[in-house]
Design a protein around this motif. Structure first.
Motif, PDB file in Angstrom:
ATOM      1  N   ASP A   1       0.828  -1.212   0.000  1.00  0.00           N
ATOM      2  CA  ASP A   1       0.000   0.000   0.000  1.00  0.00           C
ATOM      3  C   ASP A   1       0.862   1.262   0.000  1.00  0.00           C
ATOM      4  OD1 ASP A   1      -2.275  -1.510  -0.006  1.00  0.00           O
ATOM      5  OD2 ASP A   1      -2.529  -1.479   2.177  1.00  0.00           O
ATOM      6  N   ASP A   2       1.903   1.261   0.832  1.00  0.00           N
ATOM      7  CA  ASP A   2       2.777   2.435   0.949  1.00  0.00           C
ATOM      8  C   ASP A   2       4.154   2.065   0.406  1.00  0.00           C
ATOM      9  OD1 ASP A   2       4.011   4.791   1.584  1.00  0.00           O
ATOM     10  OD2 ASP A   2       4.144   4.388   3.746  1.00  0.00           O
ATOM     11  N   ILE A   3       4.429   2.448  -0.829  1.00  0.00           N
ATOM     12  CA  ILE A   3       5.698   2.072  -1.449  1.00  0.00           C
ATOM     13  C   ILE A   3       6.378   3.281  -2.083  1.00  0.00           C
ATOM     14  CG2 ILE A   3       5.035  -0.311  -1.902  1.00  0.00           C
ATOM     15  CD1 ILE A   3       4.460   0.499  -4.802  1.00  0.00           C
ATOM     16  N   ARG A   4       7.686   3.155  -2.252  1.00  0.00           N
ATOM     17  CA  ARG A   4       8.488   4.152  -2.960  1.00  0.00           C
ATOM     18  C   ARG A   4       9.369   3.432  -3.965  1.00  0.00           C
ATOM     19  NH1 ARG A   4      12.071   5.468   0.394  1.00  0.00           N
ATOM     20  NH2 ARG A   4      11.342   4.155   2.115  1.00  0.00           N
ATOM     21  N   LEU A   5       9.577   4.070  -5.101  1.00  0.00           N
ATOM     22  CA  LEU A   5      10.434   3.497  -6.133  1.00  0.00           C
ATOM     23  C   LEU A   5      11.825   4.121  -6.027  1.00  0.00           C
ATOM     24  CD1 LEU A   5       7.965   3.619  -9.177  1.00  0.00           C
ATOM     25  CD2 LEU A   5       8.228   1.830  -7.437  1.00  0.00           C
ATOM     26  N   CYS A   6      12.849   3.270  -6.053  1.00  0.00           N
ATOM     27  CA  CYS A   6      14.233   3.738  -5.934  1.00  0.00           C
ATOM     28  C   CYS A   6      15.083   3.109  -7.032  1.00  0.00           C
ATOM     29  CB  CYS A   6      14.816   3.356  -4.573  1.00  0.00           C
ATOM     30  SG  CYS A   6      13.842   3.914  -3.148  1.00  0.00           S
ATOM     31  N   ASP A   7      16.204   3.773  -7.337  1.00  0.00           N
ATOM     32  CA  ASP A   7      17.116   3.155  -8.296  1.00  0.00           C
ATOM     33  C   ASP A   7      18.005   2.155  -7.565  1.00  0.00           C
ATOM     34  OD1 ASP A   7      19.197   4.540  -7.052  1.00  0.00           O
ATOM     35  OD2 ASP A   7      19.321   6.092  -8.591  1.00  0.00           O
ATOM     36  N   ILE A   8      18.953   1.576  -8.259  1.00  0.00           N
ATOM     37  CA  ILE A   8      19.747   0.493  -7.688  1.00  0.00           C
ATOM     38  C   ILE A   8      20.632   0.956  -6.530  1.00  0.00           C
ATOM     39  CG2 ILE A   8      21.770   0.731  -9.181  1.00  0.00           C
ATOM     40  CD1 ILE A   8      21.694  -2.366  -9.454  1.00  0.00           C
ATOM     41  N   ASN A   9      20.834   2.273  -6.425  1.00  0.00           N
ATOM     42  CA  ASN A   9      21.617   2.822  -5.316  1.00  0.00           C
ATOM     43  C   ASN A   9      20.745   3.285  -4.153  1.00  0.00           C
ATOM     44  OD1 ASN A   9      24.229   2.450  -6.363  1.00  0.00           O
ATOM     45  ND2 ASN A   9      24.006   4.257  -7.670  1.00  0.00           N
ATOM     46  N   GLY A  10      19.457   2.952  -4.218  1.00  0.00           N
ATOM     47  CA  GLY A  10      18.563   3.321  -3.134  1.00  0.00           C
ATOM     48  C   GLY A  10      18.132   4.772  -3.157  1.00  0.00           C
ATOM     49  N   GLU A  11      18.442   5.481  -4.239  1.00  0.00           N
ATOM     50  CA  GLU A  11      18.037   6.883  -4.353  1.00  0.00           C
ATOM     51  C   GLU A  11      16.586   6.945  -4.835  1.00  0.00           C
ATOM     52  OE1 GLU A  11      19.859   9.390  -3.443  1.00  0.00           O
ATOM     53  OE2 GLU A  11      21.783   8.368  -3.157  1.00  0.00           O
ATOM     54  N   PRO A  12      15.712   7.640  -4.109  1.00  0.00           N
ATOM     55  CA  PRO A  12      14.292   7.709  -4.496  1.00  0.00           C
ATOM     56  C   PRO A  12      14.108   8.318  -5.879  1.00  0.00           C
ATOM     57  CG  PRO A  12      14.608   8.506  -2.252  1.00  0.00           C
ATOM     58  CD  PRO A  12      15.973   8.353  -2.846  1.00  0.00           C
ATOM     59  N   LEU A  13      13.134   7.805  -6.604  1.00  0.00           N
ATOM     60  CA  LEU A  13      12.768   8.330  -7.920  1.00  0.00           C
ATOM     61  C   LEU A  13      11.482   9.131  -7.754  1.00  0.00           C
ATOM     62  CD1 LEU A  13      13.479   5.079  -9.945  1.00  0.00           C
ATOM     63  CD2 LEU A  13      14.878   7.158  -9.920  1.00  0.00           C
ATOM     64  N   TYR A  14      11.548  10.418  -8.050  1.00  0.00           N
ATOM     65  CA  TYR A  14      10.438  11.317  -7.757  1.00  0.00           C
ATOM     66  C   TYR A  14       9.567  11.581  -8.979  1.00  0.00           C
ATOM     67  CZ  TYR A  14      13.136  12.253  -3.526  1.00  0.00           C
ATOM     68  OH  TYR A  14      13.827  12.122  -2.354  1.00  0.00           O
ATOM     69  N   ASP A  15       8.310  11.889  -8.683  1.00  0.00           N
ATOM     70  CA  ASP A  15       7.365  12.263  -9.733  1.00  0.00           C
ATOM     71  C   ASP A  15       7.482  13.765  -9.983  1.00  0.00           C
ATOM     72  OD1 ASP A  15       5.266  12.308 -11.522  1.00  0.00           O
ATOM     73  OD2 ASP A  15       3.737  12.477  -9.955  1.00  0.00           O
ATOM     74  N   ASN A  16       8.663  14.166 -10.392  1.00  0.00           N
ATOM     75  CA  ASN A  16       8.944  15.585 -10.590  1.00  0.00           C
ATOM     76  C   ASN A  16      10.081  15.710 -11.598  1.00  0.00           C
ATOM     77  OD1 ASN A  16       9.534  18.284 -10.477  1.00  0.00           O
ATOM     78  ND2 ASN A  16       9.979  18.337  -8.276  1.00  0.00           N
ATOM     79  N   ASP A  17       9.776  16.214 -12.762  1.00  0.00           N
ATOM     80  CA  ASP A  17      10.784  16.300 -13.819  1.00  0.00           C
ATOM     81  C   ASP A  17      11.891  17.298 -13.500  1.00  0.00           C
ATOM     82  OD1 ASP A  17       9.509  14.392 -15.269  1.00  0.00           O
ATOM     83  OD2 ASP A  17       8.457  15.782 -16.606  1.00  0.00           O
ATOM     84  N   ASP A  18      11.675  18.167 -12.520  1.00  0.00           N
ATOM     85  CA  ASP A  18      12.706  19.130 -12.138  1.00  0.00           C
ATOM     86  C   ASP A  18      13.729  18.526 -11.175  1.00  0.00           C
ATOM     87  OD1 ASP A  18      11.549  21.145 -13.655  1.00  0.00           O
ATOM     88  OD2 ASP A  18      10.220  21.761 -12.014  1.00  0.00           O
ATOM     89  N   SER A  19      13.438  17.346 -10.668  1.00  0.00           N
ATOM     90  CA  SER A  19      14.354  16.696  -9.734  1.00  0.00           C
ATOM     91  C   SER A  19      15.462  15.974 -10.493  1.00  0.00           C
ATOM     92  CB  SER A  19      13.589  15.691  -8.866  1.00  0.00           C
ATOM     93  OG  SER A  19      14.485  14.886  -8.124  1.00  0.00           O
ATOM     94  N   PRO A  20      16.693  15.984  -9.952  1.00  0.00           N
ATOM     95  CA  PRO A  20      17.777  15.220 -10.584  1.00  0.00           C
ATOM     96  C   PRO A  20      17.482  13.723 -10.612  1.00  0.00           C
ATOM     97  CG  PRO A  20      18.654  16.807  -9.009  1.00  0.00           C
ATOM     98  CD  PRO A  20      17.175  16.764  -8.795  1.00  0.00           C
ATOM     99  N   SER A  21      16.578  13.273  -9.730  1.00  0.00           N
ATOM    100  CA  SER A  21      16.216  11.849  -9.671  1.00  0.00           C
ATOM    101  C   SER A  21      14.744  11.681 -10.034  1.00  0.00           C
ATOM    102  CB  SER A  21      16.477  11.291  -8.266  1.00  0.00           C
ATOM    103  OG  SER A  21      17.831  11.400  -7.920  1.00  0.00           O
ATOM    104  N   CYS A  22      14.399  12.032 -11.247  1.00  0.00           N
ATOM    105  CA  CYS A  22      12.998  11.940 -11.663  1.00  0.00           C
ATOM    106  C   CYS A  22      12.712  10.572 -12.283  1.00  0.00           C
ATOM    107  CB  CYS A  22      12.645  13.055 -12.643  1.00  0.00           C
ATOM    108  SG  CYS A  22      13.629  13.065 -14.142  1.00  0.00           S
ATOM    109  N   PHE A  23      11.527  10.069 -12.022  1.00  0.00           N
ATOM    110  CA  PHE A  23      11.156   8.746 -12.508  1.00  0.00           C
ATOM    111  C   PHE A  23      11.049   8.710 -14.034  1.00  0.00           C
ATOM    112  CE2 PHE A  23       8.006   5.549 -13.730  1.00  0.00           C
ATOM    113  CZ  PHE A  23       8.584   4.418 -13.169  1.00  0.00           C
ATOM    114  N   SER A  24      10.686   9.835 -14.622  1.00  0.00           N
ATOM    115  CA  SER A  24      10.498   9.864 -16.076  1.00  0.00           C
ATOM    116  C   SER A  24      11.797   9.593 -16.834  1.00  0.00           C
ATOM    117  CB  SER A  24       9.923  11.218 -16.508  1.00  0.00           C
ATOM    118  OG  SER A  24      10.818  12.264 -16.187  1.00  0.00           O
TER     119      SER A  24
END
Length: 340
Positions: free
Chosen positions: A52-75
């Motif tokens: 129910d409560d999850i976050r998506l991260c890359d292989i280094n554990g850095e969160p992937l955000y729903d924000n294209d302005d972020s250096p770590s954007c999911f897109s």
């Protein structure tokens, strides 16, 4: 805010949930999927598990955000990536082995790394770390030479109670940590520990999660070694710094010899010399004031003693002083003496 993926082609990635140790291969992200759509399909892929409560991260554990302005954007996720699923507040640790490098200059930047603001430097390091995840690398870059860190720690060690409460206050340390790491919360710690972590944050700008992992590991190791139960300490932060610079081969490192670094180094030296001179001047002024006070007190004491002696010898106002001269003639009134 939800953003639509700007990637035109479908992407195929691998999903892994450490909480349940379950892997899903060939997970497809279509161009029409928004971030929330992806989360729905991820939960469906792990049917039977509570996600129910999850976050998506890359292989280094850095969160992937729903924000294209972020250096770590999911897109910006690409095909072939391994996406880690964090459940609840679980911290996802990096999978690749950590490599530490000195990173004091970067020719790809429009201006020297040292002249970037904390925010720009932080975002640049986050972008580099995000790029590392694609070839499955885990690199931590040290953005201060060892000499600067040692200098800062030395100043901290010399601080008296007044300076600790002003220069190294909780607010001041939190402000530095927040600007370097962009974090909302930090360990509950004393002033010296927070100030040490603030120095550490300056050397690891934009890479807070890796450092938090290392701080916790250092704390747990110290607890086991010393049989204590306290939280993260200044000793832990120093241990992490020494470990990082040792791994990077950067112990004793200084800024590279460039025109910019030379100029900034001179400014820093002049500022240090000025502050040292001001402290010396203030100390000398204090000593002069103390000496003047001593002289004034002594002079006052001598005057008081003299006044005391004079007070005892003083002739009362209602007495006339008689002469001690026995040969003094009688004083005769003027004019002739009349005989009877």
């Amino acid at each position: 805010m939800s953003t639509t993926s700007t990637t035109k082609r479908a992407r195929v990635v691998q999903l892994y949930c450490p909480e349940y140790d379950v892997t899903t291969s060939n997970f497809m992200i279509t161009p029409s999927m928004e971030y929330n759509d992806v989360l729905v399909h991820v939960r469906a892929s792990f049917r039977g598990h509570n996600l129910d409560d999850i976050r998506l991260c890359d292989i280094n554990g850095e969160p992937l955000y729903d924000n294209d302005d972020s250096p770590s954007c999911f897109s910006a996720v690409v095909s072939g990536e391994r996406i880690l699923i964090a459940v609840g507040d679980e911290r996802i640790r990096p999978e690749p082995e950590l490599k530490v490098e000195m990173f004091l200059e970067d020719d790809s930047l429009p201006k020297p790394l040292r002249k970037l603001s904390r925010e720009d430097r932080r975002n640049h390091l986050r972008s580099l770390r995000r790029a590392d995840a694609l070839p499955r690398l885990n690199i931590l870059r040290l953005t201060l030479p060892h000499s600067d860190v040692i200098s800062a720690l030395t100043e901290l060690d010399k601080a008296n109670d007044y300076k600790m409460s002003r220069t190294y206050s909780t607010h001041a340390s939190h402000r530095i940590i927040t600007s370097n790491w962009h974090v909302k919360k930090m360990f509950n710690a004393d002033l010296k520990c927070l100030a040490t972590i603030a120095i550490l944050s300056g050397a690891t700008c934009g890479q807070s999660l890796v450092i938090e992992d290392m701080l916790i590991d250092a704390m747990l190791a110290r607890r086991q070694r010393d049989g204590v139960t306290d939280g993260v300490s200044a000793e832990d932060a120093r241990e992490v710094m020494l470990d990082l610079y040792s791994r990077a081969g950067g112990v004793g490192s200084v800024w590279p010899e460039t025109k910019v670094n030379h100029t900034m180094g001179q400014r820093k030296e002049k500022k240090g010399a000025y502050e040292k001179a001001k402290k010396k001047e203030a100390k000398a002024g204090l000593e002069d004031t103390e000496d003047a006070d001593v002289v004034a007190r002594r002079s006052g004491q001598e005057v008081d003693k003299l006044a005391g002696r004079l007070g005892k010898a003083r002739v009362p106002d209602d007495r006339v002083l008689e002469s001690d001269d026995e040969d003094e003639d009688e004083v005769k009134p003027p004019g002739r003496k009349r005989w009877a």
